[in-house]
Every structure is written in C-alpha cells, then in structure tokens.
Design a protein around this motif. Structure first.
Motif, PDB file in Angstrom:
ATOM      1  N   GLN A  79      67.909  89.703 -31.636  1.00  0.00           N
ATOM      2  CA  GLN A  79      68.771  89.469 -30.484  1.00  0.00           C
ATOM      3  C   GLN A  79      67.896  89.544 -29.228  1.00  0.00           C
ATOM      4  OE1 GLN A  79      72.436  89.029 -30.179  1.00  0.00           O
ATOM      5  NE2 GLN A  79      71.654  88.393 -28.182  1.00  0.00           N
ATOM      6  N   THR A  80      67.926  88.465 -28.431  1.00  0.00           N
ATOM      7  CA  THR A  80      67.072  88.361 -27.243  1.00  0.00           C
ATOM      8  C   THR A  80      67.922  88.381 -25.987  1.00  0.00           C
ATOM      9  OG1 THR A  80      65.494  87.023 -28.500  1.00  0.00           O
ATOM     10  CG2 THR A  80      65.289  87.000 -26.099  1.00  0.00           C
ATOM     11  N   PHE A  81      67.497  89.198 -24.998  1.00  0.00           N
ATOM     12  CA  PHE A  81      68.148  89.263 -23.687  1.00  0.00           C
ATOM     13  C   PHE A  81      67.095  88.936 -22.624  1.00  0.00           C
ATOM     14  CE2 PHE A  81      70.067  92.342 -26.539  1.00  0.00           C
ATOM     15  CZ  PHE A  81      71.423  92.086 -26.440  1.00  0.00           C
ATOM     16  N   THR A  82      67.274  87.842 -21.893  1.00  0.00           N
ATOM     17  CA  THR A  82      66.342  87.431 -20.845  1.00  0.00           C
ATOM     18  C   THR A  82      67.064  87.420 -19.507  1.00  0.00           C
ATOM     19  OG1 THR A  82      65.072  86.062 -22.384  1.00  0.00           O
ATOM     20  CG2 THR A  82      64.785  85.622 -20.037  1.00  0.00           C
ATOM     21  N   ASP A  83      66.481  88.096 -18.507  1.00  0.00           N
ATOM     22  CA  ASP A  83      67.040  88.129 -17.162  1.00  0.00           C
ATOM     23  C   ASP A  83      65.883  87.987 -16.177  1.00  0.00           C
ATOM     24  OD1 ASP A  83      68.385  88.476 -14.816  1.00  0.00           O
ATOM     25  OD2 ASP A  83      69.248  90.433 -15.310  1.00  0.00           O
ATOM     26  N   ALA A  84      65.737  86.791 -15.575  1.00  0.00           N
ATOM     27  CA  ALA A  84      64.626  86.508 -14.670  1.00  0.00           C
ATOM     28  C   ALA A  84      65.163  86.130 -13.296  1.00  0.00           C
ATOM     29  CB  ALA A  84      63.768  85.377 -15.219  1.00  0.00           C
ATOM     30  N   ASP A  85      64.564  86.718 -12.267  1.00  0.00           N
ATOM     31  CA  ASP A  85      64.975  86.460 -10.893  1.00  0.00           C
ATOM     32  C   ASP A  85      63.796  85.837 -10.142  1.00  0.00           C
ATOM     33  OD1 ASP A  85      66.254  86.377  -8.488  1.00  0.00           O
ATOM     34  OD2 ASP A  85      66.065  88.525  -8.058  1.00  0.00           O
ATOM     35  N   PHE A  86      63.913  84.526  -9.819  1.00  0.00           N
ATOM     36  CA  PHE A  86      62.864  83.809  -9.089  1.00  0.00           C
ATOM     37  C   PHE A  86      63.233  83.817  -7.606  1.00  0.00           C
ATOM     38  CE2 PHE A  86      63.241  81.936 -13.354  1.00  0.00           C
ATOM     39  CZ  PHE A  86      62.000  82.299 -13.854  1.00  0.00           C
ATOM     40  N   ILE A  87      62.601  84.715  -6.881  1.00  0.00           N
ATOM     41  CA  ILE A  87      62.994  85.006  -5.504  1.00  0.00           C
ATOM     42  C   ILE A  87      62.756  83.819  -4.589  1.00  0.00           C
ATOM     43  CG2 ILE A  87      62.589  86.568  -3.558  1.00  0.00           C
ATOM     44  CD1 ILE A  87      61.679  88.658  -5.647  1.00  0.00           C
ATOM     45  N   ALA A  88      61.604  83.139  -4.751  1.00  0.00           N
ATOM     46  CA  ALA A  88      61.245  82.062  -3.835  1.00  0.00           C
ATOM     47  C   ALA A  88      62.243  80.909  -3.883  1.00  0.00           C
ATOM     48  CB  ALA A  88      59.842  81.551  -4.145  1.00  0.00           C
TER      49      ALA A  88
ATOM     50  N   LYS B 185      57.031  79.234 -17.789  1.00  0.00           N
ATOM     51  CA  LYS B 185      57.662  77.938 -18.023  1.00  0.00           C
ATOM     52  C   LYS B 185      59.073  77.887 -17.438  1.00  0.00           C
ATOM     53  CE  LYS B 185      55.176  76.466 -22.171  1.00  0.00           C
ATOM     54  NZ  LYS B 185      55.290  76.066 -23.598  1.00  0.00           N
ATOM     55  N   LEU B 186      59.743  79.030 -17.344  1.00  0.00           N
ATOM     56  CA  LEU B 186      61.088  79.069 -16.777  1.00  0.00           C
ATOM     57  C   LEU B 186      61.073  79.017 -15.246  1.00  0.00           C
ATOM     58  CD1 LEU B 186      62.686  81.864 -19.004  1.00  0.00           C
ATOM     59  CD2 LEU B 186      63.242  79.425 -19.078  1.00  0.00           C
ATOM     60  N   ASN B 187      59.962  79.413 -14.649  1.00  0.00           N
ATOM     61  CA  ASN B 187      59.874  79.514 -13.193  1.00  0.00           C
ATOM     62  C   ASN B 187      59.928  78.136 -12.529  1.00  0.00           C
ATOM     63  OD1 ASN B 187      59.374  80.239 -10.572  1.00  0.00           O
ATOM     64  ND2 ASN B 187      57.480  81.338 -11.008  1.00  0.00           N
TER      65      ASN B 187
ATOM     66  N   THR C  71      65.409  81.272  -5.144  1.00  0.00           N
ATOM     67  CA  THR C  71      66.755  81.858  -5.268  1.00  0.00           C
ATOM     68  C   THR C  71      67.434  81.413  -6.561  1.00  0.00           C
ATOM     69  OG1 THR C  71      67.826  80.054  -4.028  1.00  0.00           O
ATOM     70  CG2 THR C  71      66.990  81.945  -2.766  1.00  0.00           C
ATOM     71  N   THR C  72      66.668  81.442  -7.642  1.00  0.00           N
ATOM     72  CA  THR C  72      67.166  81.043  -8.955  1.00  0.00           C
ATOM     73  C   THR C  72      67.171  82.240  -9.887  1.00  0.00           C
ATOM     74  OG1 THR C  72      66.222  78.845  -8.656  1.00  0.00           O
ATOM     75  CG2 THR C  72      66.864  79.449 -10.888  1.00  0.00           C
ATOM     76  N   ASN C  73      68.251  82.387 -10.649  1.00  0.00           N
ATOM     77  CA  ASN C  73      68.358  83.465 -11.621  1.00  0.00           C
ATOM     78  C   ASN C  73      68.641  82.875 -12.990  1.00  0.00           C
ATOM     79  OD1 ASN C  73      70.272  85.649 -13.119  1.00  0.00           O
ATOM     80  ND2 ASN C  73      68.706  86.647 -11.882  1.00  0.00           N
ATOM     81  N   VAL C  74      67.908  83.340 -13.988  1.00  0.00           N
ATOM     82  CA  VAL C  74      68.058  82.829 -15.344  1.00  0.00           C
ATOM     83  C   VAL C  74      68.503  83.965 -16.255  1.00  0.00           C
ATOM     84  CG1 VAL C  74      66.906  81.792 -17.329  1.00  0.00           C
ATOM     85  CG2 VAL C  74      66.309  81.055 -15.013  1.00  0.00           C
ATOM     86  N   LYS C  75      69.620  83.769 -16.952  1.00  0.00           N
ATOM     87  CA  LYS C  75      70.111  84.724 -17.951  1.00  0.00           C
ATOM     88  C   LYS C  75      70.299  83.991 -19.271  1.00  0.00           C
ATOM     89  CE  LYS C  75      72.543  87.936 -14.858  1.00  0.00           C
ATOM     90  NZ  LYS C  75      71.744  89.126 -15.242  1.00  0.00           N
TER      91      LYS C  75
END
Length: 803
Positions: free
Chosen positions: A509-518, A561-563, A520-524
């Motif tokens: 089970q994978t949980f990904t939470d990334a916050d790209f500040i520059a 790669k998500l950034n 203003t993108t959030n990936v869940k």
C-alpha cells in the motif's frame, strides 16, 4: 538395613580407591612444540595450518600458528605422531614425532621450514576449472574471483560479461534491456548506488568483489519496485578464524588513480567485514554538437556546438559488524558512507536560423560544481530456536540520508536577439528514509516458509533557485514530498531431489503526498498492489538444470518526475515533470537452461510486457521555437529476448568466453494526438579469448559490441564496437598480482549519438568521449580466515525505488 548401607559404603570406597590408584598410574600428558618459517626468507609464518595425526593417519588435533610461527599441542597421550603443515602457496610438509618415551614430557621439533610451491601452471588450471556461473532456484550468479579478467577491470566493465546485463553507449547499466532495476551490496540496499551507480562501480576494482547475482524474477520477500529485477554485488569474503583482505592500487589514463580494498576479521564471537575505495575521474576537453531540424511553413534549424572538460573524485566505505550473543541470538549492524565532487566547464555556441536567416544566437559559458553524500546504517537482531534450526525471527531497522548540492554559473555573450539574463542556478536536494521490518522463517521437512511485514517512511525535499543580478528569481523550484509504504509478504519454498519451487505474493500500500511550492501544485496518490511471483528449478542431470520464473514488478514515479517545474538551463530544450504520472506494472516470464561440463553454457528466453509505461515525450512549439520534454503514461511496451553465456576451454591454456543479449522491443503510444511506434533490436555482446603461459603470465583480448538502445517512443542511441587487450601475472607466492590493459588502442574518441524524431522535427545529440584508455594495477591478497563471519539471514531490502 544398617548392614546393607555399610556394604554399599564399603563398595563405593573401594571403587573410589581403585579409581584414584588407576589415575595415579596414568602417565602425565605430553606436549609437542615447534615453529614454522619460510625456507627462503627465514621469516616466521603466521596462520599456517598444523594438523596432528596418529601414525595410522587419524586426525587428533589441528590449529594455526601464531604471529611468531609457533604452535603447541598439549595434553596429548604418548604415542607416535605425524605433523602435517599446510599453507597456501607452499608445499605441504610432514614431520614424524616419536612421543612414546616416558622419560620426556615434551618434544620440541624446532624450526620447520616450508618451501614455496613452484607449480604455477597447475594452479592456473585449477582456477580455470572453477565454475564461473551458478544457477539457483531464483537467481543466477557470476563468480568474479574465478575470472582472471577481474584483476585488471572495474566492476562496471566486468558487468558486460554477466548474463542479462548490458552497458549502453552512455555507460548506463541495463538489465534485460531495461533501465529500471535495483542494485544491492551484500544483499542490502546502499545509498551510494541509488543515485549514481555508474561512477561508483567504475571506481570499484572488480578484484574486491566475490560475485554478482542477477535476480530477474525476485521472490515476494523483495519489494516490488524495479521493472528489470535486482543486481546484487557480493564483496570478497573467503570462508576459511583470523583475518583476510584484498588491496588494489590502480591507475587509469586519462581518468586518474584509484584504490579499493576489503578486510575481514573474526575473533571469538565478534566479526567485522569492511570494504572501501575511491578514485579520480579527470576528463580532458571533449566536443559536443546538438542539432534540430523542424518542418512546416516556418522551418528552422538549430545548432549548438561546444566543448566540455571536467574533473571529479569519489570515495566509498562500507562496514558490517556481527556479534554472536550465543548460539541462538545474533546482533548485526551495517554502516555505509559515500561522497563525490566534480567541477566542470561547458562552453556552447547556439545559432537558430529560419527562412529569413539567423533569428537568434548566443554563446554561454557554464561553470558548475556538483557534490553529493550518502549515509545509511542498519541494525538487525536475529532470534533462533533450539528445536528448529531453520526457524528464525528477525527485527530490522534502517536509516538512510542522501543530499546533493549543484551550482551552475551561466554567462551569455555574443548575443543576437537573446534576452535571457545571466544567472546562477543552485539546486539542493535531500532524501531521508526510515524502515522497520519483521521477518519470520520456518522450515519443516522439505518446505521453507517465509513471511514478513515492513514499513518505509520517506521524505524528499528540494530547493532550486535562480539568482539573477543578485536576486532570487520568481521561477524557483521548492518542493516537499512524503512517500510511505506498508507491505506484507508470504513465500513458500519446496526443495526436492530433482526439482524445487518458490512461490509467493506481496501486498503493498503506497501513500504519496507531494507539495510543489513553486507551482502551487499538490499531488496525492494512494494505491494498493498485490504482486505474485513463482520460480521453479529442475535438475536434469549432475551437470544441467532448467529454470522457469514469472513475476510482476512495478515502478512508482519519482518525485522528480512528478514535479511540474520547468528546467530552463538550456533555453531551447526545456524539461518538465508531470504530476499526473501513475505507477507502471510489468509482467515478466523467463525460461533458462544451464549446463556445465567441460563447456559451460547458459541459455535464457524472456517475455515482458507493460501497458501505460511512463516514457519521455518531446514536442516542438513552432511559435516559441522550443522543444519541451516531459513524461507520460502512454506507452504499451513488449519485449522478447534471449541471453547466452558460453565459457569454452579450447585447451588447458586457451579459453574462450562470450556473453550475448538480444531483445526485440515493440513500443506504441500517442504523441501530440498522433499514434507512433518504435520497433528496435537491442543487441549486445562481450567476447574474450585468453591464453595462460607456463610462466604464469596470462594475456587476453576482448571485443564488445553494443547495438542501438531505445530512449522511448521517439528515439534511440546508436551503437558502437570496442576492443581491449590485457595481461596479468601472479607474483610473490600468488598473493600479489600485476595487471595492465589497453582499451580501444586504435580509436582515441567515441561519439555518443542520440536521435529523437517528433511529428515535425528531428534532433541529433552528439557527445565526444575519450575511448582509448590505459590501466595498470596491483592486487594484493593477505591474511587467512578459519571460520566465516556469521551474518543475519534476513534484513532490510529497500528495493522499492528503482533506477
């Protein structure tokens, strides 16, 4: 009743008196003493094996000599004995001792001199008979110590000879033609190989490595990440109590000097195993050329011509510690650290022309400094059980930290319609990871059952800044991402006389939470995967076997790669991530046949397929005249391939070996609304012809062929052919080996060419690299072990982040 007690007491006293009388009549214990020396140098010889036998050749005791060459057998009965002395590189010697004389309490045999073993040809023949490749139920291993070429090569070069592994034109490691895999050191992940394995393996002498294992259908105990599988590098450990090690000193032109070493020591319940090394990698100036031609009404032609020079250095140290608390409790620990630093200068001229002539031109000077450091440490506790030796319970913890700092100063001159300002780029990244794992193993009859649970907590951070005129640009790149993984697995293994099977499944089970500040993108992203695997082995005869395996593997998109941030370091070629990327799942099947008599042969067939693979996609904007590359889940990929590894001793002194890999890739996907396909044969081979002279010299020549490799739906790298010639000679009782080699003596430079084809453009990237090189090395083996260092049988293997 009293009379009965009295009789019993009298009898006991009589028996005790008889025993004391007999004891008093036994002759005192006897001792035999002596010292062992070298017959030529007269120096004492430590760690020589001394065996005490009766005159009927029955072993009574054995030991090894101390640092002064002394030995002593005490408490032995009086009799006639033979003392046998054994040391590698020396002739065995037997000394007859008559210890039957009752008037003596010991015999000192004095100095015993051992003669050097002179039969070098016989030793070479023994090494040649040692099998280089071994097939197990779930893996294949290549023994580098059995290959004399390892004395003069680094690990990256030796990988060309390992089945399923190939090296492409840019020195990228491929496993079954796939760039997604995991690399372990001694069965465990290492931060030093997770970011830049090519440079570390290039600096690692192959003589310090015992073997390389290839696991193309990993069982369920391994994390599911890594489409191609796992490459496991085992450092040199000779199972023989004492110490041993290797030391390799080498020099390579034009790269620079290098050093590598391994060391093992075991004293009582405590053992240490360590390896380390470092190298310089200086690259003189080379040239590069990038071109792009576009079609349509407003066709353009872009050229970027430049030169590059760089110098760098890298170093690595790894240790494993073992403490046997008792026969059932074992404590082990690992600690690895590596670092690298490089400086480079790039000078590039860019000209963009169209139907009306030159529309843009500039000259950029790029001075860069890059550095990185990785630290990882783990602690393992293994509990055994008295009633079942195969039953084990292991608790493991691992911490890993990696950080890098890249700085580039870009200054533009000779500007024609080029408005971008000069700038300083700084990119700092940091990855922290903590892992907890519990493993349980139990065996019964011919079955072995494995089960475990695992949790990985991973933190990724990056700070990318553009500094323009002393001020930070608004287009900075800052992100913070968490990726947590919970997993459980269960594997069952059956081993019979003629066949064996290992099958299991893994849940992740994978949980990904990334916050790209520059941006203003959030990936869940939260997703569950159930990954099966099965491997079977049949023993057809004493010299042949058949293996069949199937597994599913996955690749999670990395934070980079998500950034969605756009890298504008080259204004004409932009690179951006894609926050909508999804995981990729591969299905892989493989059949292998292995036979080993006089000729050793391994043949394999494999079939892999992936739907929705994340591939690079390049598109051209006719308005801005810019090419942008990003990643998308749009590729349906299949690969059919074969691998062949042959080792044929033509005679006792002449040997031929070859390793060949052939893969046929079919890729289909949509790019900019147009369906595209890429079918390509990926071919690689490495062949060596070697001759061993009676004097101990060995000479070998090799030819490597590397074909084209796909870079995605739109392009490929072109292939090349390389050659090599090497010699080596064992010296000083075969503990010191001298080696020298020249690679590509007839060609000074090689040109790495990558071609990319779009709907309305064609790009060519050509990079010149030094092809001709000279290497010389000295490899020294020292010490001797009596017992192998004990290690825990289970531990943390974080193979969920692939290449």
């Amino acid at each position: 009743m009293k009379s009965i007690y009295k009789k019993i007491f009298t009898l006991l006293v009589a028996l005790l008196g008889t025993g004391l009388s007999l004891t008093a009549q036994v002759a005192p214990a006897y001792s035999i003493l002596g010292k062992v020396t070298d017959a030529l140098t007269k120096q004492p010889m430590a760690l020589t094996t001394v065996i005490l036998k009766t005159d009927k050749n029955i072993i009574v005791k054995q030991m090894v000599t101390k640092t002064d060459g002394a030995f002593a057998f005490t408490g032995i009965p009086r009799s006639k004995y033979n003392i046998v002395l054994v040391n590698v590189g020396y002739q065995n010697k037997t000394v007859v001792v008559d210890a039957a004389d009752a008037s003596k309490i010991n015999t000192d045999v004095g100095m015993i001199a051992l003669e050097t073993q002179m039969n070098n040809l016989k030793e070479v023949a023994i090494k040649a008979d040692k099998p280089i490749i071994k097939q197990e139920i779930d893996r294949l291993s290549y023994d580098l110590q059995a290959d004399p070429d390892s004395k003069v090569s680094n690990v990256l070069e030796m990988m060309r000879k390992v089945p399923f592994i190939s090296i492409d034109a840019n020195e990228n490691i491929l496993l079954k033609g796939n760039s997604s895999y995991k690399i372990f050191i001694n069965g465990k992940p290492s931060g030093m190989l997770e970011r830049d394995p090519t440079n570390i393996l290039r600096s690692m002498p192959a003589s310090t490595i015992q073997r390389i294992e290839v696991i193309t259908a990993p069982p369920a105990k391994y994390d599911a990440e890594g489409l191609g599988g796992i490459i496991n590098i085992i450092t040199t450990k000779i199972p023989a109590a004492g110490y041993n090690g290797t030391l390799n000193v080498n020099g390579r032109y034009p790269a620079g000097p290098g050093l590598g070493t391994t060391f093992n020591i075991k004293e009582g319940k405590f053992g240490i195993s360590a390896f380390g090394g470092g190298s310089f990698n200086n690259t003189p100036q080379t040239e590069s050329l990038n071109t792009r031609a576009t079609t349509g009404a407003a066709s353009t032609y872009l050229t970027q011509q430049g030169n590059t020079k760089a110098e760098g250095k890298s170093a690595y140290i790894g240790t494993e510690l073992s403490y046997e608390i008792d026969s059932l409790n074992l404590l082990t620990a690992q600690f690895n650290i590596s670092g690298n630093r490089s400086n480079g200068d790039i000078l590039q001229n860019t000209v963009l022309s169209g139907n009306t002539g030159v529309s843009e031109a500039y000259r950029v000077s790029n001075t860069g400094t890059n550095s990185g450091k990785s630290i990882d440490a783990s602690l393992n506790y293994q509990l055994g059980f008295k009633r079942d030796k195969a039953r084990l319970l292991t608790f493991s913890y691992r911490y890993m930290n990696y950080n890098s700092d890249n700085n580039n100063v870009l200054l533009a001159t000779n500007r024609v319609n080029y408005l971008n300002p000069d700038q300083v780029q700084e990119n700092k990244t940091n990855v922290r990871e903590q892992t907890l794992q519990i493993d349980y193993v139990r065996g019964f009859k011919k079955w072995l059952v494995e089960a475990g649970v695992k949790g990985i907590l991973r933190k990724n951070e990056s700070d990318f800044q553009y500094n323009v005129n002393g001020l930070n640009s608004s287009s900075a790149n800052n992100y913070s991402g968490d990726q947590n993984i919970l997993a459980a697995y269960n594997t069952w293994q059956y081993t019979g006389k003629k066949w064996g099977i290992k099958a299991g499944a893994r849940i992740e089970q994978t949980f990904t939470d990334a916050d790209f500040i520059a941006t203003t993108t959030n990936v869940k992203q939260n997703y569950l995967n159930v990954v099966p695997s099965v491997s079977m082995n049949w023993t057809l005869s004493k010299t042949s076997s058949l293996n069949l395996g199937y597994s599913q593997r996955l690749r999670r998109p990395s934070v980079n790669k998500l950034n969605p941030f756009v890298d504008r370091s080259n204004p004409n070629f932009l690179i951006a991530g894609n926050p909508e990327l999804r995981r990729t799942i591969i299905n892989s099947a493989q059949l292998s046949y292995r036979t080993s008599k006089k000729t050793s042969l391994t043949l394999s067939l494999n079939y892999d397929f992936v739907n929705g693979m994340d591939l690079p996609v390049a598109t051209f904007d006719p308005v801005s005249k810019i090419t942008t590359t990003t990643y998308k889940n749009m590729g349906n990929v299949s690969a059919v391939g074969t691998s062949a590894n042959l080792n044929y001793p033509i005679s006792k002194q002449l040997n031929f070996s070859t390793n060949a890999n052939i893969q046929y890739f079919t890729m289909r996907g949509e790019v900019a609304g147009i369906m595209q396909s890429n079918q390509i044969w990926v071919i690689s081979s490495s062949s060596t012809l070697a001759y061993a002279f009676n004097s101990g010299w060995r000479i070998s020549g090799g030819v490597d062929v590397t074909g084209r490799n796909p870079t995605g739906l739109q392009g490929y790298t072109r292939g090349f052919v390389s050659s090599s010639l090497s010699v080596n000679k064992p010296l000083i009782k075969n503990k010191l080996t001298f080696s020298a080699a020249v690679r590509n003596p007839f060609t000074q430079y090689r040109y790495n060419i990558t071609q990319t084809n779009g709907n309305d453009f064609t790009q060519l990237s050509t990079n010149q690299t030094y092809f001709r090189s000279f290497t010389a090395s000295l490899n020294y083996n020292f010490g001797k072990l009596k017992d192998a260092i004990k290690k825990n049988k289970r531990g943390i293997n974080n193979d969920d982040v692939s290449k």
